[in-house]
Design a protein around this motif. Structure first.
Motif, PDB file in Angstrom:
ATOM      1  N   GLU A 155      14.602  32.694  46.070  1.00  0.00           N
ATOM      2  CA  GLU A 155      15.634  33.048  47.041  1.00  0.00           C
ATOM      3  C   GLU A 155      16.390  31.802  47.500  1.00  0.00           C
ATOM      4  OE1 GLU A 155      13.915  35.314  50.197  1.00  0.00           O
ATOM      5  OE2 GLU A 155      13.176  36.895  48.857  1.00  0.00           O
ATOM      6  N   GLY A 156      15.675  30.684  47.580  1.00  0.00           N
ATOM      7  CA  GLY A 156      16.338  29.437  47.939  1.00  0.00           C
ATOM      8  C   GLY A 156      17.366  29.024  46.906  1.00  0.00           C
ATOM      9  N   PHE A 157      17.006  29.127  45.637  1.00  0.00           N
ATOM     10  CA  PHE A 157      17.954  28.775  44.577  1.00  0.00           C
ATOM     11  C   PHE A 157      19.153  29.726  44.570  1.00  0.00           C
ATOM     12  CE2 PHE A 157      14.543  26.306  42.322  1.00  0.00           C
ATOM     13  CZ  PHE A 157      15.252  25.121  42.259  1.00  0.00           C
ATOM     14  N   GLU A 158      18.910  30.994  44.849  1.00  0.00           N
ATOM     15  CA  GLU A 158      20.016  31.956  44.909  1.00  0.00           C
ATOM     16  C   GLU A 158      20.981  31.596  46.035  1.00  0.00           C
ATOM     17  OE1 GLU A 158      18.185  35.741  45.357  1.00  0.00           O
ATOM     18  OE2 GLU A 158      17.327  35.763  43.326  1.00  0.00           O
ATOM     19  N   ALA A 159      20.432  31.225  47.189  1.00  0.00           N
ATOM     20  CA  ALA A 159      21.278  30.848  48.326  1.00  0.00           C
ATOM     21  C   ALA A 159      22.070  29.581  48.020  1.00  0.00           C
ATOM     22  CB  ALA A 159      20.418  30.649  49.572  1.00  0.00           C
ATOM     23  N   LEU A 160      21.425  28.620  47.373  1.00  0.00           N
ATOM     24  CA  LEU A 160      22.104  27.374  47.032  1.00  0.00           C
ATOM     25  C   LEU A 160      23.223  27.626  46.029  1.00  0.00           C
ATOM     26  CD1 LEU A 160      22.186  24.277  47.324  1.00  0.00           C
ATOM     27  CD2 LEU A 160      20.557  24.151  45.421  1.00  0.00           C
TER      28      LEU A 160
END
Length: 314
Positions: A155-160
């Motif tokens: 989810e962090g990579f998606e947000a970034l």
């Protein structure tokens, strides 16, 4: 509550960490923007002679500790995302050692057990990152399953990715407006903590616009050629250095774009990278070096002279 210092790679990776921590149910306190009191705290805590952004980093860690957070998250960043089968693209040595230096610093040492400092190889993928986070947070008494950590990192990579897409879209619109109007633009090159920390650069981007009417576009808003990105990534050891040169190369065929390179005193990688900017862009550029002084007269004098030499001073 976990404190996240607003310094160094946080200017690049904040969307990733905020989304990851939110997924894990953590409360996060982002330190306040750099001000003189943060700089003073950092200066009191540094015993060596690091670059100014590292001095500031000590101040941000101390400011969070003074606010009573339970932990301060200060990652040991090693390599940027990329193909794990190829040579890694590294963060600078201070990124790699900052947690260890800060942990031993005056006024921070007594709180050293509050520092969470995972060793992160972003190029090794989600599972490896999740494992590193599990180990570091587990040592601090915060435990989640591997599955939940892996999901949070994803989810962090998606947000970034979504955040960077917004920047690139805004950049495309800005460049299109310059092309349509025939106006000139100033592309800011540099590491994110030099470009976006107003306490470091004395709000130089804002002043370029307000004082001289310059159309400023930071490099993170520019979608560079995949070929240039791959070429410089293969040639250069440093992650931010390859991005800087790929952006400089982007401007080669755009005579209406001019380059200002924001760097900081005592930056080893930049002292090397900046020698290749003129070659990549095919034109002279202005390098501004910040060093902790709070008088902007020298910086603005150089900006004015540079814009005048380009015939775009208003």
């Amino acid at each position: 509550m976990v404190g996240l210092p607003l310094c160094m790679s946080t200017y690049d990776w904040a969307p990733f960490w905020l989304a990851t921590f939110r997924s894990l149910g953590l409360r996060v306190l982002l330190s306040e923007p750099t001000r003189n009191d943060v700089i003073r705290l950092g200066t009191e805590s540094t015993v060596s002679e690091p670059c100014f952004p590292v001095v500031i980093s000590h101040g941000h860690v101390r400011s969070l500790l003074d606010k009573g957070v339970d932990f301060v998250f200060i990652p040991n960043n090693i390599a940027a995302p990329g193909d794990p089968q190829k040579r890694p693209s590294f963060f600078c040595p201070w990124h790699q050692t900052l947690p260890f230096v800060a942990r031993s610093a005056p006024f921070i040492f007594e709180h050293r057990l509050k520092l969470i400092a995972p060793t992160l190889w972003y190029n090794h993928g989600t599972a490896v990152l999740a494992a590193s986070l599990r180990e570091s947070f587990g040592a601090a008494g915060l435990r989640w399953s591997t599955a939940r950590l892996t999901r949070a990192v994803s989810e962090g990579f998606e947000a970034l990715s979504a955040f960077r897409a917004v920047l690139r879209d805004a950049g495309l619109r800005a460049l299109a407006m310059l092309d349509e109007s025939g106006e000139h633009g100033v592309v800011l090159l540099g590491r994110p903590y030099n470009m976006y920390d107003g306490g470091t650069n004395l709000e130089i981007a804002t002043k370029l616009r307000e004082y001289y009417g310059a159309n400023v576009v930071p490099m993170d808003f520019i979608e560079v050629s995949p070929a240039d990105e791959a070429r410089y990534d293969a040639q250069f050891y440093w992650s931010y250095g390859s991005k800087i040169l790929a952006t400089a190369a982007f401007t080669r065929q755009r005579p209406n774009l001019h380059l200002i390179y924001l760097t900081n005193f005592n930056c080893g990688p930049d002292s090397y990278v900046k020698h290749y900017v003129a070659e990549a862009s095919g034109r002279p550029f202005l390098a501004l070096q910040v060093d902790g002084h709070n008088n902007d007269a020298g910086l603005l004098t150089r900006c004015e002279a540079y814009l005048d030499s380009k015939g775009v001073l208003r």
